[in-house]
Design a protein around this motif. Structure first.
Motif, PDB file in Angstrom:
ATOM      1  N   GLU A  33       0.701  -1.051   0.136  1.00 45.53           N
ATOM      2  CA  GLU A  33       0.078   0.120   0.242  1.00 45.53           C
ATOM      3  C   GLU A  33       0.848   1.276  -0.121  1.00 45.53           C
ATOM      4  N   VAL A  34       2.100   1.168   0.469  1.00 41.16           N
ATOM      5  CA  VAL A  34       3.173   2.374   0.651  1.00 41.16           C
ATOM      6  C   VAL A  34       4.170   2.071  -0.063  1.00 41.16           C
ATOM      7  N   PRO A  35       4.479   2.321  -0.829  1.00 42.06           N
ATOM      8  CA  PRO A  35       5.798   2.087  -2.046  1.00 42.06           C
ATOM      9  C   PRO A  35       6.991   2.408  -1.113  1.00 42.06           C
ATOM     10  N   ALA A  36       7.907   1.349  -1.094  1.00 47.59           N
ATOM     11  CA  ALA A  36       8.864   1.727  -0.179  1.00 47.59           C
ATOM     12  C   ALA A  36      10.209   2.475  -1.216  1.00 47.59           C
ATOM     13  N   ALA A  37      10.855   3.310  -0.597  1.00 50.09           N
ATOM     14  CA  ALA A  37      11.791   4.167  -1.456  1.00 50.09           C
ATOM     15  C   ALA A  37      13.093   3.218  -1.477  1.00 50.09           C
ATOM     16  N   LEU A  38      13.785   3.524  -2.853  1.00 48.00           N
ATOM     17  CA  LEU A  38      15.218   2.743  -2.839  1.00 48.00           C
ATOM     18  C   LEU A  38      16.307   3.074  -1.881  1.00 48.00           C
ATOM     19  N   PRO A  39      16.887   2.299  -1.319  1.00 52.12           N
ATOM     20  CA  PRO A  39      17.924   2.867  -0.357  1.00 52.12           C
ATOM     21  C   PRO A  39      18.910   3.896  -1.253  1.00 52.12           C
ATOM     22  N   LYS A  40      19.246   4.974  -0.276  1.00 52.41           N
ATOM     23  CA  LYS A  40      20.134   5.921  -0.883  1.00 52.41           C
ATOM     24  C   LYS A  40      21.418   5.651  -1.175  1.00 52.41           C
ATOM     25  N   GLU A  41      21.954   6.005  -2.187  1.00 51.97           N
ATOM     26  CA  GLU A  41      23.375   5.679  -2.745  1.00 51.97           C
ATOM     27  C   GLU A  41      24.473   6.323  -1.946  1.00 51.97           C
ATOM     28  N   LYS A  42      25.388   5.567  -1.610  1.00 49.27           N
ATOM     29  CA  LYS A  42      26.359   6.072  -0.789  1.00 49.27           C
ATOM     30  C   LYS A  42      27.054   7.282  -1.644  1.00 49.27           C
ATOM     31  N   LYS A  43      27.741   8.198  -1.057  1.00 49.64           N
ATOM     32  CA  LYS A  43      28.247   9.575  -1.566  1.00 49.64           C
ATOM     33  C   LYS A  43      29.567   8.890  -2.448  1.00 49.64           C
ATOM     34  N   GLY A  44      29.882   9.134  -3.410  1.00 42.84           N
ATOM     35  CA  GLY A  44      30.978   8.883  -4.205  1.00 42.84           C
ATOM     36  C   GLY A  44      30.760   7.611  -5.143  1.00 42.84           C
ATOM     37  N   ARG A  45      29.768   6.783  -4.795  1.00 43.11           N
ATOM     38  CA  ARG A  45      29.722   5.596  -5.618  1.00 43.11           C
ATOM     39  C   ARG A  45      29.180   5.784  -7.037  1.00 43.11           C
ATOM     40  N   SER A  46      30.035   5.248  -7.831  1.00 38.47           N
ATOM     41  CA  SER A  46      29.864   5.366  -9.350  1.00 38.47           C
ATOM     42  C   SER A  46      28.713   4.673  -9.772  1.00 38.47           C
ATOM     43  N   THR A  47      28.059   5.068 -10.814  1.00 33.86           N
ATOM     44  CA  THR A  47      27.270   4.043 -11.486  1.00 33.86           C
ATOM     45  C   THR A  47      27.863   3.318 -12.804  1.00 33.86           C
ATOM     46  N   PRO A  48      27.143   2.070 -12.931  1.00 27.33           N
ATOM     47  CA  PRO A  48      27.759   1.106 -13.874  1.00 27.33           C
ATOM     48  C   PRO A  48      28.157   1.951 -15.306  1.00 27.33           C
ATOM     49  N   PRO A  49      29.272   1.620 -15.922  1.00 30.65           N
ATOM     50  CA  PRO A  49      29.533   2.159 -17.176  1.00 30.65           C
ATOM     51  C   PRO A  49      28.425   1.384 -18.372  1.00 30.65           C
ATOM     52  N   LEU A  50      28.055   2.536 -19.082  1.00 36.00           N
ATOM     53  CA  LEU A  50      27.309   2.296 -20.040  1.00 36.00           C
ATOM     54  C   LEU A  50      28.086   2.833 -21.554  1.00 36.00           C
ATOM     55  N   TRP A  51      28.961   1.730 -22.096  1.00 36.48           N
ATOM     56  CA  TRP A  51      29.915   1.783 -23.078  1.00 36.48           C
ATOM     57  C   TRP A  51      29.227   1.234 -24.290  1.00 36.48           C
ATOM     58  N   PHE A  52      28.478   1.902 -25.146  1.00 45.40           N
ATOM     59  CA  PHE A  52      27.817   1.290 -26.171  1.00 45.40           C
ATOM     60  C   PHE A  52      28.706   1.122 -27.284  1.00 45.40           C
ATOM     61  N   ILE A  53      28.344   0.197 -28.146  1.00 45.81           N
ATOM     62  CA  ILE A  53      29.255  -0.084 -29.409  1.00 45.81           C
ATOM     63  C   ILE A  53      28.811   0.735 -30.548  1.00 45.81           C
ATOM     64  N   THR A  54      29.654   0.591 -31.541  1.00 37.98           N
ATOM     65  CA  THR A  54      29.169   1.600 -32.831  1.00 37.98           C
ATOM     66  C   THR A  54      29.121   0.408 -34.020  1.00 37.98           C
ATOM     67  N   ALA A  55      28.546   0.893 -35.009  1.00 35.93           N
ATOM     68  CA  ALA A  55      28.448   0.043 -36.351  1.00 35.93           C
ATOM     69  C   ALA A  55      29.613  -0.313 -36.822  1.00 35.93           C
ATOM     70  N   GLU A  56      30.382   0.686 -36.942  1.00 37.99           N
ATOM     71  CA  GLU A  56      32.095   0.294 -37.226  1.00 37.99           C
ATOM     72  C   GLU A  56      32.582  -0.547 -36.489  1.00 37.99           C
ATOM     73  N   GLU A  57      32.488  -0.717 -35.350  1.00 35.22           N
ATOM     74  CA  GLU A  57      33.217  -1.738 -34.440  1.00 35.22           C
ATOM     75  C   GLU A  57      32.421  -3.147 -34.967  1.00 35.22           C
ATOM     76  N   LEU A  58      31.212  -3.104 -35.118  1.00 35.16           N
ATOM     77  CA  LEU A  58      30.510  -4.522 -35.225  1.00 35.16           C
ATOM     78  C   LEU A  58      31.006  -4.879 -36.601  1.00 35.16           C
ATOM     79  N   ASP A  59      31.076  -4.143 -37.449  1.00 39.57           N
ATOM     80  CA  ASP A  59      31.497  -4.202 -38.786  1.00 39.57           C
ATOM     81  C   ASP A  59      33.076  -4.879 -38.758  1.00 39.57           C
ATOM     82  N   SER A  60      33.919  -4.230 -38.001  1.00 36.22           N
ATOM     83  CA  SER A  60      35.338  -4.665 -38.056  1.00 36.22           C
ATOM     84  C   SER A  60      35.317  -6.035 -37.674  1.00 36.22           C
ATOM     85  N   LEU A  61      34.295  -6.904 -36.822  1.00 40.43           N
ATOM     86  CA  LEU A  61      34.456  -8.187 -36.599  1.00 40.43           C
ATOM     87  C   LEU A  61      34.444  -9.321 -37.686  1.00 40.43           C
TER      88      LEU A  61
END
Length: 269
Positions: free
Chosen positions: A131-159
């Protein structure tokens, strides 16, 4: 002889005079034949000529301005083409569809951090967490987020063709987004206090903490092979092919710690 010469000169003058009179008569006749189009006097002709000269000068000025503007227009076109190429290069780094990370993460984290049926006491009685949605735990200061390093079409074509198979840039980048979601969920589970972790998830939290303290994984974002539950990355042949491509392109590395196959997300150099 002199009298004859004088007479001849006079005859010549009279002939020229008569010829001029005939020309004037022709002009008068022509003017009377076309009264609507005739010019009444030389002043009107002069005014018309001056008007035409002004129009011609205006046309010349306009042509000069247009000629001077051509180099500027070429520069603008070149800049627009370069900007279009930059945007196309940037668009190749992003997948066509990025799922909502936080909505998926919120559902999974709530299941792990709060056991079903738990209650929250208040001064007015008890309310279920449903009935009462729980909030997500607060992130610790300084904790980084996971990297989102997407690929390009050129990289895929090089394989090579056998490595690419039927994979597309969109499929692989969607899988990268899933991997970041898994890693973020594990990171929150590792940092959550025991009282906020569901009983059936506490054992996994302890395992993740042990893995996170190993030398190969320490300070990095990671997920386990057992976390691969979609929607884009699953433990099937396509998922294995995606991981192979990402290892080859330097997006992930793998290690085995105990019974677990650990996939580590790498950052851009």
């Amino acid at each position: 002889m002199e009298v004859k010469k004088a007479g001849a000169s006079l005859d010549s003058v009279i002939s020229l005079f008569n010829r001029r009179i005939a020309e004037l008569q022709d002009l008068v006749i022509a003017r009377n034949m076309y009264p609507a189009t005739s010019v009444t006097d030389l002043s009107a002709v002069d005014a018309a000529v001056k008007t035409m000269e002004l129009q011609v000068q205006a046309i010349k000025d306009r042509l000069r301005d247009e000629t001077l503007a051509i180099p500027k227009a070429k520069k603008l076109i070149d800049a627009a083409v370069k900007q279009q190429k930059k945007l196309q290069d940037l668009s190749s780094y992003a997948p066509s569809h990025i799922p909502e990370r936080m909505s998926m993460l919120g559902l999974d984290t709530n299941r792990c951090l709060f056991p079903e049926g738990s209650q929250q006491n208040t001064g007015f009685g008890s309310l279920k967490l449903e009935e009462v949605p729980a909030a997500l735990p607060k992130e610790k200061k300084g904790r980084s987020t996971p990297p989102l390093w997407f690929i390009t079409a050129e990289e895929l074509d090089s394989l090579s063709g056998y490595m690419r198979g039927r994979l597309t840039v969109e499929k692989i980048n969607a899988a990268i987004n899933d991997m970041a979601t898994y890693a973020e969920a594990n990171s929150q589970l590792i940092s959550a206090p025991k009282k906020r972790v569901a009983g059936d998830s506490w054992e996994k939290a302890l395992e993740l903490r042990d893995i996170a303290m190993t030398e190969a994984v320490k300070g990095k974002h990671f997920f386990l092979e057992t976390d691969m539950k979609g929607p884009a990355l699953k433990p099937d042949n396509t998922g294995k092919a995606i991981l192979t491509v990402l290892r080859h392109l330097g997006r992930v590395s793998e290690t085995r710690i105990g019974p677990h196959r650990v996939i580590i997300l790498l950052k851009r150099h």
